[in-house]
Design a protein around this motif. Structure first.
Motif, PDB file in Angstrom:
ATOM      1  N   SER A   2       0.822  -1.206   0.000  1.00  0.00           N
ATOM      2  CA  SER A   2       0.000   0.000   0.000  1.00  0.00           C
ATOM      3  C   SER A   2       0.860   1.261   0.000  1.00  0.00           C
ATOM      4  CB  SER A   2      -0.922   0.010   1.227  1.00  0.00           C
ATOM      5  OG  SER A   2      -0.154   0.224   2.395  1.00  0.00           O
ATOM      6  N   ARG A   3       0.249   2.342  -0.403  1.00  0.00           N
ATOM      7  CA  ARG A   3       0.952   3.630  -0.460  1.00  0.00           C
ATOM      8  C   ARG A   3       1.378   4.073   0.941  1.00  0.00           C
ATOM      9  NH1 ARG A   3      -1.027   9.025  -3.608  1.00  0.00           N
ATOM     10  NH2 ARG A   3       0.744  10.277  -2.922  1.00  0.00           N
ATOM     11  N   ALA A   4       0.511   3.867   1.913  1.00  0.00           N
ATOM     12  CA  ALA A   4       0.825   4.249   3.296  1.00  0.00           C
ATOM     13  C   ALA A   4       2.047   3.481   3.804  1.00  0.00           C
ATOM     14  CB  ALA A   4      -0.377   3.995   4.203  1.00  0.00           C
ATOM     15  N   ARG A   5       2.136   2.208   3.471  1.00  0.00           N
ATOM     16  CA  ARG A   5       3.272   1.382   3.894  1.00  0.00           C
ATOM     17  C   ARG A   5       4.574   1.879   3.258  1.00  0.00           C
ATOM     18  NH1 ARG A   5       2.929  -0.868   8.052  1.00  0.00           N
ATOM     19  NH2 ARG A   5       0.974  -1.766   7.440  1.00  0.00           N
ATOM     20  N   VAL A   6       4.498   2.302   1.984  1.00  0.00           N
ATOM     21  CA  VAL A   6       5.681   2.835   1.303  1.00  0.00           C
ATOM     22  C   VAL A   6       6.171   4.094   2.012  1.00  0.00           C
ATOM     23  CG1 VAL A   6       6.524   3.886  -0.842  1.00  0.00           C
ATOM     24  CG2 VAL A   6       5.093   1.835  -0.938  1.00  0.00           C
ATOM     25  N   PHE A   7       5.246   4.985   2.370  1.00  0.00           N
ATOM     26  CA  PHE A   7       5.628   6.208   3.077  1.00  0.00           C
ATOM     27  C   PHE A   7       6.237   5.895   4.444  1.00  0.00           C
ATOM     28  CE2 PHE A   7       2.492   8.412   0.261  1.00  0.00           C
ATOM     29  CZ  PHE A   7       3.419   9.229  -0.373  1.00  0.00           C
ATOM     30  N   GLU A   8       5.671   4.884   5.119  1.00  0.00           N
ATOM     31  CA  GLU A   8       6.208   4.496   6.428  1.00  0.00           C
ATOM     32  C   GLU A   8       7.643   3.983   6.288  1.00  0.00           C
ATOM     33  OE1 GLU A   8       5.554   0.878   9.572  1.00  0.00           O
ATOM     34  OE2 GLU A   8       3.772   1.655   8.563  1.00  0.00           O
ATOM     35  N   TRP A   9       7.895   3.132   5.314  1.00  0.00           N
ATOM     36  CA  TRP A   9       9.243   2.601   5.101  1.00  0.00           C
ATOM     37  C   TRP A   9      10.214   3.700   4.681  1.00  0.00           C
ATOM     38  CZ3 TRP A   9      10.998  -2.788   4.225  1.00  0.00           C
ATOM     39  CH2 TRP A   9      10.168  -3.703   4.878  1.00  0.00           C
ATOM     40  N   PHE A  10       9.739   4.614   3.840  1.00  0.00           N
ATOM     41  CA  PHE A  10      10.582   5.725   3.422  1.00  0.00           C
ATOM     42  C   PHE A  10      11.013   6.557   4.638  1.00  0.00           C
ATOM     43  CE2 PHE A  10      11.012  10.201   2.176  1.00  0.00           C
ATOM     44  CZ  PHE A  10      12.065  10.092   1.278  1.00  0.00           C
ATOM     45  N   LYS A  11      10.072   6.814   5.523  1.00  0.00           N
ATOM     46  CA  LYS A  11      10.370   7.585   6.740  1.00  0.00           C
ATOM     47  C   LYS A  11      11.392   6.838   7.598  1.00  0.00           C
ATOM     48  CE  LYS A  11       8.213   9.463  10.877  1.00  0.00           C
ATOM     49  NZ  LYS A  11       7.002   9.493  11.681  1.00  0.00           N
ATOM     50  N   ARG A  12      11.237   5.517   7.741  1.00  0.00           N
ATOM     51  CA  ARG A  12      12.178   4.715   8.536  1.00  0.00           C
ATOM     52  C   ARG A  12      13.608   4.809   7.976  1.00  0.00           C
ATOM     53  NH1 ARG A  12       9.847  -1.252   9.524  1.00  0.00           N
ATOM     54  NH2 ARG A  12       8.507  -0.828  11.291  1.00  0.00           N
ATOM     55  N   PHE A  13      13.732   4.628   6.665  1.00  0.00           N
ATOM     56  CA  PHE A  13      15.062   4.661   6.051  1.00  0.00           C
ATOM     57  C   PHE A  13      15.657   6.065   6.080  1.00  0.00           C
ATOM     58  CE2 PHE A  13      13.511   0.670   4.028  1.00  0.00           C
ATOM     59  CZ  PHE A  13      14.466  -0.156   4.580  1.00  0.00           C
ATOM     60  N   LYS A  14      14.818   7.066   5.978  1.00  0.00           N
ATOM     61  CA  LYS A  14      15.285   8.456   6.054  1.00  0.00           C
ATOM     62  C   LYS A  14      15.846   8.757   7.437  1.00  0.00           C
ATOM     63  CE  LYS A  14      13.687  13.117   5.045  1.00  0.00           C
ATOM     64  NZ  LYS A  14      12.530  13.924   4.672  1.00  0.00           N
TER      65      LYS A  14
END
Length: 89
Positions: A2-14
């Motif tokens: 999902s799009r929300a999951r992608v944003f969550e992972w992006f935030k984690r890696f950032k």
């Protein structure tokens, strides 16, 4: 994914996280598929191969689906002519 999951992972890696595994979840772990229960079900089936999944489920107080998974995945059995037998037969 999902799009929300992608944003969550992006935030984690950032933020510097490099782990790709999910975080631990709250709640109690599954207790219906442990070695003790699997051995008890195997013994019950060896004693009477005509037991139904519902009878086993009621006897050991675990869900119908857990019994199905134990029989098919953990014990490698399937139903043939109203009996549980190893899949090789």
């Amino acid at each position: 994914m999902s799009r929300a999951r992608v944003f969550e992972w992006f935030k984690r890696f950032k933020e510097g996280s490099s782990a790709v595994e999910s975080d631990e979840r709250e709640g109690s772990p599954s207790t219906s598929r442990n070695e003790e229960i699997i051995q008890k079900i195997q013994t019950a089936i060896q004693g009477n191969r005509r037991l139904t999944i519902m009878e086993i489920s009621n006897e050991f107080q675990i869900s119908f689906r857990s019994v199905q998974t134990i029989l098919t995945t953990d014990l490698g059995m399937r139903r043939v002519a109203a009996k549980f037998v190893p899949k090789l037969l």
